[in-house]
Design an enzyme around this catalytic site. Structure first.
Site, PDB file in Angstrom:
ATOM      1  CG  ASP A 162     -56.652  28.174   9.654  1.00 26.52           C
ATOM      2  OD1 ASP A 162     -57.615  27.636   9.656  1.00 26.52           O
ATOM      3  OD2 ASP A 162     -56.435  29.279   9.486  1.00 26.52           O
ATOM      4  CD1 TRP A 163     -60.910  22.468   8.657  1.00 25.91           C
ATOM      5  CD2 TRP A 163     -59.782  23.302  10.363  1.00 25.91           C
ATOM      6  NE1 TRP A 163     -61.493  22.058   9.796  1.00 25.91           N
ATOM      7  CE2 TRP A 163     -60.686  22.188  11.013  1.00 25.91           C
ATOM      8  CE3 TRP A 163     -59.010  23.884  11.379  1.00 25.91           C
ATOM      9  CZ2 TRP A 163     -61.053  22.134  12.152  1.00 25.91           C
ATOM     10  CZ3 TRP A 163     -59.306  23.595  12.847  1.00 25.91           C
ATOM     11  CH2 TRP A 163     -60.346  22.710  13.027  1.00 25.91           C
TER      12      TRP A 163
END
Length: 810
Positions: free
Chosen positions: A227-228
């Site tokens: 995930d970012w």
């Protein structure tokens, strides 16, 4: 397959350590670097799941917007989910996107989850079936998916740091189950690991769950994407099975990874394993030269507008319909609710896309009803603050360098700028960009004091009708969510008297802040606005007067981005503003009151027994208003069934989303959703699986052959219809106590199928019960255990409306 693997090995052999390390790190917000020396072009990713935003997160680059994932699950139709996926693959190819960052298959553990609209259901089986069909549809178009967020990312509070303590059995039977089903049935090309920690180990470094379970037990051969900003440690991430660290250019991979190999903390062979998986993904999507992609002939083109409308009406759940209030009878209709005029089509956060058009309920009903039969009143507004510039604004974004020279421009229809990474107007770079100016006109639809403001951080100058009202700087908070540094909160800066229909010039100049600790470059801010305030009692009185004079009253109530969005959970399940008061007042004035609930996940409906009909429309996407008219007028039947239990927060058995000392304990074990409601003996407002149509059904027979259940139903009503036949499995009582075993739910969903028939006709469906329905996870032996014995097959319309039974012994 052998050809692809040979090409992957040949490409790997042509790379040095630095190139390998660089390939595993995002080069910007959305893409991986190209490596021309091996014929590899850049791989591009984009957020979903209801549309494909592309690399430009802006209303200047529109996308088809489908209904929310809760709506897709409410259809209980894998084939429709597959068609939705195929449309999104088409959209991805149009926008140059290789990998869609979707679907979200986390569970609705607590109704307070702020992002539940982006996930499917409280039930792992339903989630897995819909998720697998969606993945199959996307990948049938040659576009990769990243099933997310692996795993137990079931709430937003402290999502970067929370340690979710989940028992092994609950982890296997509930939270891992949809991922396992999707890997087995759809072979996804990617998985996204979550921000959170599970049982003491952050998910981007979770060797056991990623390498031993996901890859080892299940045979997943795709890429693992963070995930970012989730990846934290170079060595821990690589050994924990993370292949790609996003976004760039500053990540724990790249130069840091090459250095870790050179100083002996990692081996190059460990890096090679991750590179192989990235090259395999590249080959599948057609990004590796001279290697045929997995899909050489995309599916036939899909009409996005038509599918968005069909999916919406098929997802609507009619939970109450007293006295045949729906479909609407001929006559006059009084429509109220601010959400009827300004539609809430989407949830907030990274799931946001920008459709070319949005059909509101007012638009849809105006087009569908005879002229002169519809009257509209605002009644109540769920928005209690400023919102992005919408109706009446015509805006353009102008970019300037430090010398004030214009270097680029684009339209900005709703005053919202979200430029991440390389997502900038043509001719603009982050190095040359100094300021952005939103400029244009606002034509009000109401006279009075209009409030204007800004959302974001940095320097702002706000001018309305030739007067500057604000010239100052807003700084990001220290140590908060890194995305909050960009988005900030809405702040009012001007209150201006304007006249309806007379345009006023508007200008918001912005110099972006450069927040510390954010590993990518971006610009995000908005011009925000609020209509002139009116006396809430006066607004309700206007709606009541219209309702009293009409044959039918339709009230649209809704949540807002302040209620349902990525980044926070809900403190309660109440509708915002005076909407409950509006419904009560209208219902008192007109016994034929229909309430349309525009919310992505459960809200409390304290007036539900006082109205004639309640229709849940989720976040219905860009064609929601047209679909609503289809259903209200009876042109189409509402097709949805609840994928999640709806009830009050006070009665909900599992509610906690806030960690204690950094830990959130899943102490309820396997008892979430309807499993928990039944265990506690509590009655929800509307149970899992519930939903009414415009006809009636009789359940005539159910037979079992092996593990196949055959059910015959008959349409006993006066219209054609579609029935979702639900099959639940209930274990026999404990012989010693005569009561259900305390460690197992009373019953659980084991399968479903749809029957269609005309008036008086019968239909037969078959449901295959999977072996997993009879298994539990043995925590002592760490394996699945098949529980032999007698079970009752319970067939019906919902978890509580069970019409017919059969027995099975395994």
């Amino acid at each position: 397959m052998a050809e692809v693997e040979a090409a992957v090995e040949a490409a790997l052999g042509g790379l040095g350590l630095d190139a390998k390390a660089r390939l595993l790190a995002g080069q910007d917000m959305w893409s991986l670097p190209a490596l021309p020396e091996i014929g590899l072009r850049s791989l591009v990713m984009s957020d979903g799941p209801v549309g494909v935003r592309g690399v430009r997160w802006t209303s200047d680059d529109p996308s088809v917007a489908l209904p929310s994932p809760t709506a897709l699950a409410a259809c209980w139709d894998p084939e429709l989910a597959r068609r939705a996926g195929a449309l999104l693959a088409q959209e991805a190819r149009r926008k140059g996107v290789d990998v869609l960052l979707a679907p979200t298959v986390n569970l609705h553990r607590s109704p307070r989850g702020g992002r539940h609209f982006e996930a499917y259901s409280e039930d792992p089986y339903l989630t897995g079936v819909i998720g697998a069909a969606y993945v199959g549809g996307v990948q049938s178009g040659g576009v990769g998916t990243t099933v997310k967020h692996f795993v137990a990312n079931d709430a937003e509070t402290d999502r970067y740091t929370v340690d979710n303590r989940v028992g092994e059995r609950a982890l296997r039977e509930l939270y891992l189950a949809p991922f396992e089903a999707i890997v087995a049935n759809a072979r996804p090309w990617g998985v996204m690991t979550a921000y959170n920690t599970v049982n003491g180990t952050t998910m981007t470094e979770h060797h056991h769950l990623v390498n031993e379970v996901l890859r080892g037990e299940w045979g997943f051969d795709g890429c693992n994407v963070s995930d970012w900003t989730a990846a934290r440690d170079t060595v821990g991430a690589l050994r924990g099975g993370l292949d790609i660290a996003m976004p760039g250019p500053r990540t724990v991979y790249g130069e840091a990874l090459a250095e870790a190999v050179r100083d002996g903390r990692l081996t190059e062979s460990e890096v090679d394993e991750a590179v192989r998986r990235v090259l395999r993904l590249a080959a599948r999507v057609g990004a590796l030269a001279d290697v045929p992609p997995a899909v050489t002939e995309p599916p036939a083109p899909v009409d996005g507008v038509a599918l968005a409308r069909e999916l919406a009406r098929r997802s609507f759940v009619l939970v109450r319909n007293e006295g045949g209030a729906l479909p609407l009878r001929p006559g006059t209709v009084a429509l109220s609710g601010a959400a009827a005029r300004d539609a809430r089509a989407l949830g907030g956060g990274s799931a946001t896309v920008f459709p070319a058009r949005t059909v509101s309920p007012l638009d849809g009903l105006t087009a569908a009803l005879p002229e002169g039969t519809l009257r509209y009143a605002v009644g109540a507004d769920p928005a209690t603050g400023l919102t992005v510039a919408g109706a009446g604004f015509t805006l353009r974004a102008v970019c300037r360098d430090a010398a004030g020279t214009v270097i680029g421009a684009c339209s900005a229809p709703d005053g919202r700028i979200q430029w991440m990474g390389a997502d900038l107007p043509e001719g603009v770079t982050h190095d040359t960009l100094h300021s952005i100016e939103l400029t244009g006109t606002f034509t009000p639809r109401e006279s009075g004091p209009h409030t204007f403001g800004a959302k974001g951080t940095g320097a702002f100058t706000l001018t309305v009708a030739g007067r500057t009202y604000y010239d100052g700087v807003r700084l990001p908070a220290e140590g908060g969510d890194p995305f909050e540094a960009f988005f900030g909160s809405s702040e009012p800066h001007a209150r201006v008297e304007l006249t309806a229909g007379e345009p006023a010039e508007v200008r918001l100049a912005h110099v972006p802040a450069r927040p510390k600790g954010v590993p990518f470059r971006g610009v995000a801010f908005s011009l925000v606005h609020q209509e002139p305030p009116r006396d809430p009692d006066e607004l309700i009185a206007e709606a009541v007067a219209a309702a009293r004079a009409a044959d039918t009253a339709v009230v649209v109530v809704a949540t807002t981005e302040r209620v349902e969005s990525e980044g926070f959970d809900r403190p309660d399940l109440r509708l915002p503003g005076r909407q409950d008061d509006l419904v009560r007042a209208v219902a008192a004035a007109n016994p034929r009151t229909v309430v349309v609930v525009n919310a992505g996940s459960p809200v409390e409906l304290p007036w539900r027994e006082d109205v004639a009909a309640v229709l849940l429309t989720w976040f219905p996407g860009q064609e929601g208003g047209a679909a609503l008219a289809d259903v209200l007028t009876g042109a189409h039947e509402p097709g949805g069934r609840l994928p999640t239990t709806w009830g009050s927060l006070a009665d909900a058995p599992v509610t906690e989303v806030t960690p204690t000392d950094g830990e959130l304990r899943y102490s309820e074990g396997v008892f979430i959703g309807y499993r928990a409601w039944e265990r506690e003996g509590r009655t929800p407002a509307y149970p899992f699986g519930h939903g009414l149509g415009y006809t009636e059904w009789a359940y005539e027979s159910a037979g079992v052959t092996g593990s196949t259940v055959t059910v015959r139903v008959r349409n006993t009503g006066e219209r054609p219809g579609r029935e979702v036949v639900q099959v639940y499995l209930a274990p026999a009582a404990d012989p010693a106590s005569g009561t259900p075993r305390p460690d197992r739910p009373v019953r659980w969903l084991a399968g479903f199928a749809a029957a269609e028939a005309g008036p008086g006709e019968s239909a037969e469906v078959t449901v295959e019960i999977p072996d997993r329905a009879f298994e539990v996870w043995d925590e002592a032996d760490h394996r699945w255990s098949f529980v032999k014995g007698s079970y009752e097959i319970q067939v019906g319309r919902s978890i509580t409306d069970r019409r017919i039974t059969a027995a099975i012994t395994v």
